[in-house]
Design an enzyme around this catalytic site. Structure first.
Site: not given
Length: 193
Positions: A44, A153
């Site tokens: 991200d 993650d």
């Protein structure tokens, strides 16, 4: 002959990609007595929920290039609901592939070598219910949609997970460990240290 059978079962598991972690009496997946975790990967480009960047939302280069992870919400804040500076920010976890993965959502790893990841981010429940939807901290029997009490993650900004480790949403065992010097030194730069 037992050794040959064990090797055949392991190889078959690696080829088929079954979830090798099996539910215990509480429904929590374990492998050889160790707690298991599911993994995915993300990129991200932000500094993450432990504040690992020089300011604004810009991350430190190491936070994007190293083995770092966003932990499921209830692990990230040790059962709490904080999404910033969770109580487990800066913890290191050793992830060891089992050889399995959730069928249809990944593939078997090429080896079972352990790696240490630094928790620098949160995988919040909201919007991530399938993987990070556990409603209690580890040890409470609360699992995600695939039966794991914890999910990691893994930061893959520069392909460190997919290209270097060749991990594709694998199943692992996990344990908290002391952070190696480089990760410990890096984390001291973060806002939440």
């Amino acid at each position: 002959m037992r050794f040959g059978l064990a090797v055949a079962v392991l190889v078959l598991g690696l080829v088929r990609g079954d979830q090798l972690c099996q539910p215990d009496g509480s429904g929590v997946r374990r492998y050889n007595g160790k707690p298991c975790a599911s993994t995915t990967r993300y990129d991200d480009g932000r500094r993450g929920s432990c504040g690992c960047g020089p300011g604004g939302d810009t991350p430190f280069a190491w936070n994007m290039n190293s083995l770092t992870a966003a932990a499921s919400q209830k692990y990230f804040d040790n059962g709490g609901d904080r999404t910033w500076c969770g109580r487990n920010c800066g913890r290191c976890v050793r992830l060891t592939p089992t050889g399995g993965f959730v069928p249809g959502l990944g593939r078997a790893p090429p080896n079972l070598n352990s790696r240490v990841f630094l928790v620098t981010n949160d995988c919040p429940i909201q919007g991530n219910e399938e993987w990070c939807g556990q409603r209690g901290k580890p040890g409470t029997g609360q699992v995600n949609a695939h039966g794991y009490e914890v999910h990691f993650d893994l930061q893959n900004h520069n392909g460190q997970v997919v290209n270097n480790l060749n991990w594709d949403n694998i199943e692992t065992t996990w344990e908290e460990v002391g952070c190696p010097g480089d990760l410990a030194n890096n984390y001291r730069q973060c806002e939440c240290h």
